[in-house]
Motif scaffolding. Structure first.
Motif, PDB file in Angstrom:
ATOM      1  N   UNK A 113       0.319  -1.391   0.275  1.00  0.00           N
ATOM      2  CA  UNK A 113       0.184   0.060  -0.258  1.00  0.00           C
ATOM      3  C   UNK A 113       0.550   1.192  -0.015  1.00  0.00           C
ATOM      4  N   UNK A 114       0.208   2.696  -0.507  1.00  0.00           N
ATOM      5  CA  UNK A 114       1.378   3.636  -0.871  1.00  0.00           C
ATOM      6  C   UNK A 114       1.111   4.210   0.925  1.00  0.00           C
ATOM      7  N   UNK A 115       1.720   5.027   1.321  1.00  0.00           N
ATOM      8  CA  UNK A 115       1.830   5.336   2.538  1.00  0.00           C
ATOM      9  C   UNK A 115       2.273   6.653   2.970  1.00  0.00           C
ATOM     10  N   UNK A 116       1.068   7.360   3.060  1.00  0.00           N
ATOM     11  CA  UNK A 116       1.850   8.639   3.495  1.00  0.00           C
ATOM     12  C   UNK A 116       2.306   9.064   4.606  1.00  0.00           C
ATOM     13  N   UNK A 117       2.996   9.878   5.177  1.00  0.00           N
ATOM     14  CA  UNK A 117       2.735  10.829   6.632  1.00  0.00           C
ATOM     15  C   UNK A 117       2.628  12.232   6.347  1.00  0.00           C
ATOM     16  N   UNK A 118       1.363  12.401   7.380  1.00  0.00           N
ATOM     17  CA  UNK A 118       0.572  13.649   7.228  1.00  0.00           C
ATOM     18  C   UNK A 118       0.418  14.306   8.719  1.00  0.00           C
ATOM     19  N   UNK A 119      -0.189  15.827   8.973  1.00  0.00           N
ATOM     20  CA  UNK A 119      -0.424  15.245  10.557  1.00  0.00           C
ATOM     21  C   UNK A 119      -1.281  14.873  11.309  1.00  0.00           C
ATOM     22  N   UNK A 120      -1.115  14.575  12.536  1.00  0.00           N
ATOM     23  CA  UNK A 120      -2.291  14.563  12.889  1.00  0.00           C
ATOM     24  C   UNK A 120      -3.811  14.022  12.449  1.00  0.00           C
ATOM     25  N   UNK A 121      -4.076  15.829  12.812  1.00  0.00           N
ATOM     26  CA  UNK A 121      -5.254  15.695  12.397  1.00  0.00           C
ATOM     27  C   UNK A 121      -6.052  15.182  10.668  1.00  0.00           C
ATOM     28  N   UNK A 122      -5.016  14.845   9.821  1.00  0.00           N
ATOM     29  CA  UNK A 122      -5.023  14.124   9.058  1.00  0.00           C
ATOM     30  C   UNK A 122      -4.909  12.704   8.836  1.00  0.00           C
ATOM     31  N   UNK A 123      -5.399  11.563   9.695  1.00  0.00           N
ATOM     32  CA  UNK A 123      -4.445  11.092   9.738  1.00  0.00           C
ATOM     33  C   UNK A 123      -5.650   9.672   9.427  1.00  0.00           C
ATOM     34  N   UNK A 124      -5.670   8.589   8.972  1.00  0.00           N
ATOM     35  CA  UNK A 124      -6.724   7.551   9.442  1.00  0.00           C
ATOM     36  C   UNK A 124      -5.514   6.391  10.448  1.00  0.00           C
ATOM     37  N   UNK A 125      -4.460   6.863  10.625  1.00  0.00           N
ATOM     38  CA  UNK A 125      -4.109   5.710  11.929  1.00  0.00           C
ATOM     39  C   UNK A 125      -2.290   6.570  12.150  1.00  0.00           C
ATOM     40  N   UNK A 126      -2.420   6.220  13.154  1.00  0.00           N
ATOM     41  CA  UNK A 126      -0.412   6.347  13.659  1.00  0.00           C
ATOM     42  C   UNK A 126       0.608   5.136  13.795  1.00  0.00           C
ATOM     43  N   UNK A 127       1.367   6.111  13.721  1.00  0.00           N
ATOM     44  CA  UNK A 127       2.968   5.056  13.580  1.00  0.00           C
ATOM     45  C   UNK A 127       3.515   5.314  14.785  1.00  0.00           C
ATOM     46  N   UNK A 128       3.338   4.061  15.469  1.00  0.00           N
ATOM     47  CA  UNK A 128       4.844   5.066  16.631  1.00  0.00           C
ATOM     48  C   UNK A 128       5.893   3.607  16.684  1.00  0.00           C
ATOM     49  N   UNK A 129       7.552   4.209  16.325  1.00  0.00           N
ATOM     50  CA  UNK A 129       8.279   3.880  17.004  1.00  0.00           C
ATOM     51  C   UNK A 129       9.026   4.234  17.713  1.00  0.00           C
ATOM     52  N   UNK A 130       8.705   5.520  18.748  1.00  0.00           N
ATOM     53  CA  UNK A 130       9.820   5.342  19.962  1.00  0.00           C
ATOM     54  C   UNK A 130       9.073   7.366  20.378  1.00  0.00           C
ATOM     55  N   UNK A 131       9.366   7.727  21.485  1.00  0.00           N
ATOM     56  CA  UNK A 131       9.125   9.361  21.867  1.00  0.00           C
ATOM     57  C   UNK A 131      10.117  10.021  21.202  1.00  0.00           C
ATOM     58  N   UNK A 132       9.215  11.189  21.168  1.00  0.00           N
ATOM     59  CA  UNK A 132       9.969  12.470  20.314  1.00  0.00           C
ATOM     60  C   UNK A 132      11.065  12.431  21.445  1.00  0.00           C
ATOM     61  N   UNK A 133      10.962  12.586  22.508  1.00  0.00           N
ATOM     62  CA  UNK A 133      12.206  12.956  23.494  1.00  0.00           C
ATOM     63  C   UNK A 133      11.678  11.046  24.955  1.00  0.00           C
ATOM     64  N   UNK A 134      12.815  10.613  24.206  1.00  0.00           N
ATOM     65  CA  UNK A 134      12.753   9.574  25.459  1.00  0.00           C
ATOM     66  C   UNK A 134      13.099   9.392  26.976  1.00  0.00           C
ATOM     67  N   UNK A 135      13.562  10.896  27.354  1.00  0.00           N
ATOM     68  CA  UNK A 135      13.709  10.785  28.832  1.00  0.00           C
ATOM     69  C   UNK A 135      12.242  11.873  28.977  1.00  0.00           C
ATOM     70  N   UNK A 136      11.213  12.227  28.741  1.00  0.00           N
ATOM     71  CA  UNK A 136      10.284  12.779  29.166  1.00  0.00           C
ATOM     72  C   UNK A 136       8.846  11.693  29.162  1.00  0.00           C
TER      73      UNK A 136
END
Length: 290
Positions: free
Chosen positions: A121-144
């Motif tokens: 499938x063609x996957x496009x990264x978009x802002x959250x308010x336009x997304x159909x789903x979330x892909x989580x590979x890790x935190x933006x800040x691993x200390x937070x």
């Protein structure tokens, strides 16, 4: 359960090893010398080694990373990553075609289509308010603390978005520093009422992938596979769920609780309490892989 001093004490009973990476073979900064020596010796004796890691990276990326840490190619036969298993699901449409990426930029390789799929499938990264789903590979800040994502998770949950977790690990130790992982974020999302999808340890997809990678080099029954790891909720739970013998590394994430000093063995009394509290039933326990 038997406390052992070296892998060689029991390795002759097994034709293959499923070995966790972080906390067992490297510490997030450099290779653990004794572990590398143990694995290369095992392979020289005819054994097979599959590195089974909850890294969100493709196996090629993990191979490059661990080479930089000092883990040589002759320490293993194959690599199975949570990232590879999750990528297959992503490009088969598990969370839709328009996704919001929660994770650092160095994980962007996750969005390269797997070569084994003929019609990804063609996957496009978009802002959250336009997304159909979330892909989580890790935190933006691993200390937070993961709770900083509550506003975004509330918005995603309200819209019914599924979260694909590329790394079920809750925490890892990078050298002497403990960091949060994608699994902590996925756990929070589930607690908030969202739906999280998992593909790494302790869940079956990564073990299916590990078996396929092993089958490419040798025909080994499950009874002849020893799983090795330090994570109670990932490595241990996964091995137990797959009915594999387990060598638990007490000097990793549970070092303090088990009284395992660097290069030493666990304190039997503290180990007994730790195993009871975590529900781990290992076949063997060792301080560090050596």
């Amino acid at each position: 359960m038997q406390i052992i001093q070296s892998l060689s004490q029991v390795s002759g009973q097994y034709q293959a090893l499923f070995v966790d990476l972080w906390g067992c073979v490297h510490d997030g900064v450099r290779a653990i010398p004794g572990a590398v020596e143990a694995l290369t010796a095992y392979r020289r004796a005819g054994g097979r080694v599959v590195l089974v890691t909850n890294s969100p990276r493709p196996r090629e990326g993990v191979a490059k990373q661990i080479a930089g840490f000092g883990v040589p190619e002759d320490a293993y036969d194959a690599i199975a990553t949570s990232g590879d298993s999750a990528r297959l699901a992503l490009f088969r449409g598990a969370v839709g075609s328009r996704v919001w990426h929660l994770g650092p930029d160095h994980d962007l390789g996750f969005f390269e289509p797997p070569a084994i799929l003929s019609d990804p499938m063609t996957i496009t990264r978009v802002p959250l308010d336009q997304a159909e789903g979330v892909v989580c590979t890790g935190p933006f800040d691993p200390q937070a603390d993961p709770s900083v994502m509550r506003p975004e998770f509330l918005a995603a949950k309200t819209r019914g978005l599924k979260l694909l977790c590329a790394n079920p690990d809750i925490v890892v130790d990078r050298g002497e520093v403990r960091e949060w992982c994608a699994g902590a974020l996925a756990e929070l999302y589930s607690e908030m009422g969202g739906e999280s999808l998992y593909f790494g340890k302790p869940h079956p997809p990564i073990y299916d992938l590990a078996r396929r990678r092993l089958a490419a080099v040798a025909d080994v029954p499950d009874s002849a596979i020893l799983a090795i790891g330090d994570g109670p909720l990932t490595d241990a739970a996964g091995a137990m769920g797959e009915d594999l013998d387990l060598l638990f590394i007490s000097g990793g994430l549970g070092a303090a609780e088990t009284g395992t000093a660097p290069g030493g063995s666990p304190d039997p009394a503290k180990l007994e309490v730790y195993l009871a509290e975590t529900g781990i039933v290992p076949t063997y326990v060792i301080g560090t892989l050596r």
